[in-house]
Enzyme design. Sequence first.
Site, short mmCIF file in Angstrom:
data_model
loop_
_atom_site.label_atom_id
_atom_site.label_comp_id
_atom_site.label_asym_id
_atom_site.label_seq_id
_atom_site.Cartn_x
_atom_site.Cartn_y
_atom_site.Cartn_z
N CYS A 128 -8.22 30.71 1.96
CA CYS A 128 -7.44 30.07 3.13
C CYS A 128 -6.87 31.30 4.06
CB CYS A 128 -6.68 29.22 2.59
SG CYS A 128 -5.41 28.68 3.97
N ILE A 137 -17.76 24.44 9.48
CA ILE A 137 -17.49 25.83 9.51
C ILE A 137 -18.50 26.46 10.47
CG2 ILE A 137 -17.71 28.00 8.25
CD1 ILE A 137 -16.26 26.72 5.79
N HIS A 183 7.02 11.38 27.46
CA HIS A 183 5.73 11.35 28.58
C HIS A 183 6.03 12.80 29.24
CE1 HIS A 183 3.08 10.05 31.66
NE2 HIS A 183 4.11 10.35 32.38
C1 LIG Z 1 -14.24 29.75 7.19
C2 LIG Z 1 -13.53 28.76 6.50
C3 LIG Z 1 -12.40 28.09 7.37
C4 LIG Z 1 -11.71 26.94 6.81
N1 LIG Z 1 -10.89 26.43 7.67
C5 LIG Z 1 -10.02 25.56 6.97
C6 LIG Z 1 -9.11 24.71 7.67
O1 LIG Z 1 -9.18 24.88 8.70
N2 LIG Z 1 -8.36 23.72 7.21
C7 LIG Z 1 -8.36 23.67 5.88
O2 LIG Z 1 -7.84 22.83 5.24
N3 LIG Z 1 -9.38 24.43 5.09
C8 LIG Z 1 -10.19 25.29 5.38
N4 LIG Z 1 -11.13 26.06 4.77
C9 LIG Z 1 -11.26 25.68 3.28
C10 LIG Z 1 -9.94 26.19 2.53
O3 LIG Z 1 -9.86 27.60 2.58
C11 LIG Z 1 -9.84 25.99 0.98
O4 LIG Z 1 -10.21 24.72 0.87
C12 LIG Z 1 -8.87 26.45 0.38
O5 LIG Z 1 -8.80 27.83 0.47
C13 LIG Z 1 -8.96 26.17 -1.33
O6 LIG Z 1 -7.75 26.75 -1.88
P1 LIG Z 1 -7.79 26.84 -3.44
O7 LIG Z 1 -6.50 27.49 -3.81
O8 LIG Z 1 -8.50 25.80 -4.07
O9 LIG Z 1 -8.88 28.19 -3.65
P2 LIG Z 1 -9.02 29.64 -2.90
O10 LIG Z 1 -8.14 29.59 -1.48
O11 LIG Z 1 -10.38 29.78 -2.77
O12 LIG Z 1 -8.34 30.51 -4.05
C14 LIG Z 1 -8.74 30.75 -5.21
C15 LIG Z 1 -8.28 32.08 -5.79
O13 LIG Z 1 -8.61 32.43 -7.06
C16 LIG Z 1 -8.88 33.58 -7.23
N5 LIG Z 1 -9.71 33.66 -8.66
C17 LIG Z 1 -11.01 33.00 -8.62
N6 LIG Z 1 -11.32 33.25 -10.09
C18 LIG Z 1 -10.31 34.02 -10.65
C19 LIG Z 1 -10.04 34.35 -11.93
N7 LIG Z 1 -11.06 34.20 -12.89
N8 LIG Z 1 -8.98 35.08 -12.31
C20 LIG Z 1 -8.11 35.23 -11.10
N9 LIG Z 1 -8.02 34.96 -9.91
C21 LIG Z 1 -9.34 34.22 -9.40
C22 LIG Z 1 -9.78 34.01 -6.07
O14 LIG Z 1 -9.79 35.53 -5.96
C23 LIG Z 1 -9.00 33.32 -4.88
O15 LIG Z 1 -8.02 34.20 -4.29
C24 LIG Z 1 -11.84 26.83 5.16
C25 LIG Z 1 -12.76 27.84 4.59
C26 LIG Z 1 -13.37 28.62 5.26
C27 LIG Z 1 -14.41 29.58 4.30
#
Ligand SMILES: Cc1cc2nc3c(=O)[nH]c(=O)nc-3n(C[C@H](O)[C@H](O)[C@H](O)COP(=O)(O)OP(=O)(O)OC[C@H]3O[C@@H](n4cnc5c(N)ncnc54)[C@H](O)[C@@H]3O)c2cc1C
Length: 475
Positions: A47, A190, A451
């Site tokens: 994110c 996206i 408004h």
């Molecule tokens: C281009 C783009 C635009 C987006 N725009 C939006 C938006 O406008 N609004 C919205 O709500 N969502 C948006 N999203 C989606 C959003 O980014 C994700 O839904 C969100 O980041 C998910 O959060 P998360 O914590 O599940 O995972 P992530 O943010 O993916 O974080 C997971 C973390 O876990 C770490 N990790 C993975 N495996 C391991 C391991 N084995 N050991 C230690 N660390 C590990 C990774 O390095 C990462 O930092 C967008 C995504 C993209 C790609």
Amino acid sequence: MVVGDIATGTEVLVIGAGPGGYVAAIRAAQQGLDTTLVEKDAYGGTCLNYGCIPSKALITSANLAHEAGNAEEMGIHADPVVDMSQLRDWKDGVVDQLTGGVEKLCKANGVNLVEGTARFKDENAVRIAHGGEGQGSETIEFEHCIIATGSRVIQIPGFDFADEQVWSSRDALAADTVPDRLVVVGGGYIGMELSTTFAKLGSEVTVVEMLDDILPGYESDVARVVRKRAEELGIDMNFGEGASGWRDEDDGIIVTTETEDGEEAEYRADKVLVAVGRSPVTDTMELENAGIEADERGFFDVDDFRRTDVEHIYAVGDVVADTPMLAHVASKEGIVAAEHIAGEPVAFDSQAVPAAVFTDPEIGTVGMTEDEAEEMGFTTAVGQMPFRASGRALTTGHADGFVRIVADDDSGFILGAQIVGPEASELVAEVALAIEMGATLEDVASTIHTHPTLAEAVMEAAENALGQAIHTLNR
Ligand SMILES: Cc1cc2nc3c(=O)[nH]c(=O)nc-3n(C[C@H](O)[C@H](O)[C@H](O)COP(=O)(O)OP(=O)(O)OC[C@H]3O[C@@H](n4cnc5c(N)ncnc54)[C@H](O)[C@@H]3O)c2cc1C
């Protein structure tokens, strides 16, 4: 830090510091639990580093440049020059500020931070491999674990992100030049956000989509408003075609596509952006050692408290089946998991999950559509307010789109809204709150709205559903 194979213990171990994991860790620490957060790459996850934040920074800049250069009707004559490397520095500065803030907040709340990659040793311990040669590893034993490892981009055959001509969304967001010609594979949110952005920055954009419309999952009249605007911006849209490969040419590349009937087409480009979706990161953690299983697509089935089949191991965010891959969903799930571990009476209630698409115009949706409400057995009352009847929308120069509110005709309870138009991402929050509070059409219609504001359109849509609208004809 070089760490040998020593074992430490923690009450709550959170794997992944995206919006699911860091929020879970902070809330667990706030509840007085000894909490450790492991991250292998960067605080803030997808994110903050490669998703929501950099994309919205780029979209804002592209909108600003485009607006400034297209305001002759308002008597403004300008020809803005976009310096992409300066823009990138500004965007990176925003990202750094936020990721630094996450790290500070974690520390200030007493979360133990560990850098490295976590893999399960058994159902109460992980091995953390610290990054880089000779950095060693450590074992952390836990009472509860929250998996928040997020998702990665899906790669399709024939398009390797290692090739510099093939962009993932992350590559597109890191670009310091604007390609003259860009082919975008995938018309999801996206793909459409980035198509619009690069078109406004000056690229000639071609979208290739396998389905017969953009933005699958959104109603056709909502998608139509965005498609029409994309066409006005010169984006060439091609439906029913799957990208099959690409090859180098003298002056760039050729992207090839194929229809279901085997008809082929070719598009010239400088870069091809592949945005066909994301898949959960659950295949690198040696889950079998902890006795947890992901489904065949890699997602976890979880209960209302976000527990996996192994009760003391929770999963939140993009790795969860059945909830949308959105940052605010991940954070909410993180809070629910942390509070459940702390013994609080919580559950994940997905009745009113808002979603926004930052295209031109924006989309904001929450709750049920009219069809979904009827399928659930409701008799619906539906009200709509077009932005062309909103004074504020006209003064911004952006009056395409509408606010639609769906309610239960018997009780008046608001069930959902679909908004496409200026600031839809902000406006949808009012309806999300209305649903959460059990508000009725009358509650929203009788609330005095400032408004002239765009939010008046939400009030007017509620009035329209009641047959009481002033500025638009009642249904
Ligand atoms: C281009 C783009 C635009 C987006 N725009 C939006 C938006 O406008 N609004 C919205 O709500 N969502 C948006 N999203 C989606 C959003 O980014 C994700 O839904 C969100 O980041 C998910 O959060 P998360 O914590 O599940 O995972 P992530 O943010 O993916 O974080 C997971 C973390 O876990 C770490 N990790 C993975 N495996 C391991 C391991 N084995 N050991 C230690 N660390 C590990 C990774 O390095 C990462 O930092 C967008 C995504 C993209 C790609």
